[in-house]
Design a protein around this motif. Structure first.
Motif, PDB file in Angstrom:
ATOM      1  N   SER A   1      -1.920   0.819  -8.915  1.00  0.00           N
ATOM      2  CA  SER A   1      -3.379   0.753  -9.024  1.00  0.00           C
ATOM      3  C   SER A   1      -3.987   1.653  -7.972  1.00  0.00           C
ATOM      4  O   SER A   1      -3.448   1.822  -6.871  1.00  0.00           O
ATOM      5  N   LEU A   2      -5.138   2.214  -8.288  1.00  0.00           N
ATOM      6  CA  LEU A   2      -5.866   3.025  -7.315  1.00  0.00           C
ATOM      7  C   LEU A   2      -6.851   2.195  -6.500  1.00  0.00           C
ATOM      8  O   LEU A   2      -7.156   2.544  -5.361  1.00  0.00           O
ATOM      9  N   ASP A   3      -7.347   1.103  -7.089  1.00  0.00           N
ATOM     10  CA  ASP A   3      -8.401   0.326  -6.437  1.00  0.00           C
ATOM     11  C   ASP A   3      -8.025  -1.121  -6.159  1.00  0.00           C
ATOM     12  O   ASP A   3      -8.818  -1.873  -5.600  1.00  0.00           O
TER      13      ASP A   3
ATOM     14  N   GLY B   1      -3.008   4.108  -2.525  1.00  0.00           N
ATOM     15  CA  GLY B   1      -3.067   3.243  -3.690  1.00  0.00           C
ATOM     16  C   GLY B   1      -2.273   1.968  -3.472  1.00  0.00           C
ATOM     17  O   GLY B   1      -1.829   1.646  -2.361  1.00  0.00           O
TER      18      GLY B   1
ATOM     19  N   ARG C   1       0.866  -1.180   0.000  1.00  0.00           N
ATOM     20  CA  ARG C   1       0.000   0.000   0.000  1.00  0.00           C
ATOM     21  C   ARG C   1       0.903   1.230   0.000  1.00  0.00           C
ATOM     22  O   ARG C   1       1.810   1.357   0.834  1.00  0.00           O
TER      23      ARG C   1
ATOM     24  N   HIS D   1      -7.097  -7.879  -0.681  1.00  0.00           N
ATOM     25  CA  HIS D   1      -6.592  -8.119  -2.036  1.00  0.00           C
ATOM     26  C   HIS D   1      -5.410  -9.092  -1.990  1.00  0.00           C
ATOM     27  O   HIS D   1      -4.382  -8.805  -1.377  1.00  0.00           O
TER      28      HIS D   1
END
Length: 678
Positions: free
Chosen positions: A433-435, A406, A401, A656
């Protein structure tokens, strides 16, 4: 002698009294009466004497017997009838008066003084049926006609005072069973009275109305004490013991019974000839609650809404089961639902206390519960990226992170060596990545060495990024090495913006092998197959990393091992924390690539890769383990995997999960899945 003195003294008193009462006989014209005898003395009551009375004229001549009227001055002393029969009635002195109708009269003194002639008692035997009972011994000195001489002092003595005792006034008290005698003496007389004490039982005392057992297998002694009317025990014990229902109680010996089953029956026995019926009741009382876990691990790990692997048995104090279900109180932390021990379904992970009740009994059991992770797919989905570098495929990803919230995904992309295409070499690349779902390629984050046989010659894999403690910015730990030269170990690089990284000199985690310019050698303890770094409250830094155990005789397999450092630069090997020994056969070739998340306060889950690729048909899978201290790990089981696919190098941020997926006949690809940890 004493009786004579008594008589003489009494006579003196009586004569004085008589003298005081004398009157001269009188009659008209010189007539007078002559009474024979002229005085009376009695030594016994009830004695009689008949008087002869003659009237004498003035000339001294006897006249015919006139009609005489007799009377006494004290009927309590003597009585007289009209025929002149005098009867003694009581000790004392009196006068018998005689008088004719013409008025001629005369009198004689009467003295009654009983003389002892013997002793009598009311019965020659006194019987007692109760200890402590009292009876008066009625004995008297009597005169010769058997009348009691009242006031004669008596003395009492008993032969055996353990059987009975006698008071100075003749009250006898029974003390124990047996026969003895009491000697009564008085006025020179004595007699023996037999005292016989023989208790008669009138009832039987038991410890209670019923013999109660609160546990099975318990023995109890039947107690019965026969007592007399005054409550004193009568000799004799329990005899002829019998039980109506031997399924409830059975006989152990002549006075002992044992509880077998809950219920009620009747005990029948005798004591001292009296029959007794006593209730026997078996009613188990909960004494403890035994818990057994089908899973004996300290952390209970099951699927969400699955039954907890616990069973309860309520026991009595002899450890026999009680027919009662243990109730479970609600979870204070809402970790489970259900109201009985065997109906608890796990909802959330965490620490709690299982409170079980049975009657008035309560048992508290601390528990650590882990809901097994819920993965979106057993193989995941291929990761979406705008582009990837060309080559043989990605390898060894690490998801981080970034400070802005992000995602940074580091991975190695291996490609054929430009000089020797049979060899592959790889730089460390980065996606952003943002998500956490869609990624964009961000170039090379850290390049390998240009020369092949150097410390970073083959490639850079696996990273861990922490705030730098000796300057601004960040420190990245990365695994690197050369396949044919110095082997794999852990190095570091620093950055102030997490974009450009500068390698630091030196080796952070050594594999124990040689370093340039020394010739290459086979290192004994390769290290760097995935790593997690944390700052401990003690100030130390701890790294859990895939590496070889430091054994004198090195083994060719990776485990999860622990290293520590005080300054982020100098690291020391500590010990193994999770090994292939903790896995089933399907994961015993090597275990590596740890990634850790705290999924409940004080509970951590580690996701690792382990395989059995060394056996035909073997494959690589992703597994999970849990811990309360990150030092001792408990295997939960296989998290992801399916026949025909190999999964490697998982890395986790929040829910994730990113990993390498290789399906049969296809190239390696980055893949992702979501992992929920309730």
């Amino acid at each position: 002698m004493a009786p004579s003195v008594l008589v003489i003294g009494a006579w003196a008193v009586l004569l004085t009294t008589v003298t005081a009462c004398l009157s001269e006989p009188s009659g008209p014209f010189g007539y007078r009466l002559a009474i024979a005898p002229n005085s009376l003395t009695f030594d016994a009551l009830g004695d009689t004497v008949r008087l002869a009375t003659t009237e004498i004229g003035p000339d001294g001549a006897l006249r015919p017997t006139p009609t005489i009227e007799y009377r006494t001055t004290d009927p309590a002393v003597s009585e007289v009838d009209q025929a002149g029969l005098v009867t003694s009635r009581g000790n004392g002195a009196a006068w018998i008066l005689a008088q004719t109708r013409s008025g001629v009269n005369d009198s004689i003194p009467v003295l009654v003084l009983q003389q002892p002639s013997g002793m009598v008692a009311v019965g020659d035997t006194i019987g007692f049926e109760s200890l402590g009972a009292l009876q008066s011994l009625e004995a008297n000195v009597v005169d010769r006609l058997g009348s009691a001489i009242h006031g004669a002092p008596l003395e009492f003595s008993v032969t055996d005072s353990s059987i009975a005792r006698v008071s100075p006034v003749g009250t006898v008290e029974a003390r124990r069973n047996g026969v003895t005698t009491v000697t009564v003496t008085g006025a020179g007389e004595s007699l023996l009275v037999v005292i016989q004490v023989q208790q008669r039982p009138v009832r039987v005392l038991t410890g209670s109305d019923s013999l109660l057992f609160v546990a099975l297998g318990e023995t109890g002694t039947v107690v019965g004490i026969a007592v007399d009317s005054l409550g004193h025990a009568v000799p004799g014990g329990v005899t002829a013991l019998a039980v109506d229902d031997t399924a409830v109680l059975d006989l152990v010996d002549s006075v002992t019974v044992r509880s077998r089953n809950n219920g009620q029956t009747t005990l029948r026995f005798s004591v001292a000839g009296l029959d007794v019926a006593q209730a026997g009741v078996v009613s188990q009382v909960p004494d403890s609650i035994a818990l057994s876990w089908s899973d004996t691990e300290p952390i209970l790990s099951v699927g969400q809404d699955s039954l907890l692997p616990v069973s309860c048995q309520v026991l009595d104090r002899n450890q026999y089961p009680v027919t009662m279900q243990a109730a479970a109180l609600p979870s204070p932390a809402n970790l489970w639902i259900g109201a009985t021990c065997d109906s608890l379904r796990l909802q959330h992970s965490g620490f709690d206390t299982l409170v079980l009740t049975a009657g008035t009994l309560t048992r508290r059991v601390p528990v650590v519960l882990a809901v097994r992770p819920i993965v979106s797919s057993i193989l995941g989905e291929y990761l979406t990226s705008d582009s990837l570098p060309s080559g043989t495929g990605p390898w060894a990803p690490t998801l981080e992170r970034d400070p802005a919230g992000g995602f940074e995904l580091y991975f190695t992309n291996y490609e054929p060596d430009s000089v020797n295409p049979s060899l592959i070499r790889g730089h460390l690349h980065r996606l952003r990545s943002l998500d956490g779902l869609s990624y964009a390629y961000d170039g090379i984050a850290l390049p390998r060495d240009d020369s092949l046989c150097t410390l970073n010659g083959s490639g850079i894999e696996n990273v861990a990024i922490v705030p730098r403690n000796d300057g601004p910015g960040w420190r990245m730990y990365y695994a690197s090495g050369s396949f044919g030269c110095y082997g794999w170990q852990v190095f570091s690089a620093v950055s102030v913006d997490r974009q450009m990284w500068t390698k630091e000199p030196g080796i952070r985690l050594s594999n124990g092998g040689s370093t340039p310019p020394a010739p290459p050698s086979t290192p004994p303890w390769p290290v760097g197959e995935g790593m997690v770094v944390e700052h401990l409250p003690s100030g130390e830094w701890r790294m859990l990393v895939g590496g070889y155990r430091h054994l004198e005789a090195p083994e060719d397999k990776f485990h999860i091992v622990e290293w520590r450092s005080l300054d982020q630069l100098t690291w020391q090997y500590v010990d193994e924390v999770f090994t292939t020994d903790d896995l089933p056969a399907e994961g015993q070739r090597s275990v590596y690539s740890p990634t850790i998340r705290e999924f409940a306060p004080g509970l951590w889950r580690m996701i690792v890769t382990a395989d059995n690729l060394n056996v035909p048909g073997g494959r690589s899978r992703i597994w999970s383990a849990v811990s309360i201290d990150k030092t001792h790990w408990q295997l939960e089981g296989e998290l992801m995997g399916a026949p025909g696919s190999d999964l490697y190098y998982s890395t986790l941020v929040d829910e994730h999960l990113v990993f390498i997926r290789k399906d049969a006949g296809l190239s390696r690809r980055l893949a992702t899945a979501t992992v929920e940890m309730p």
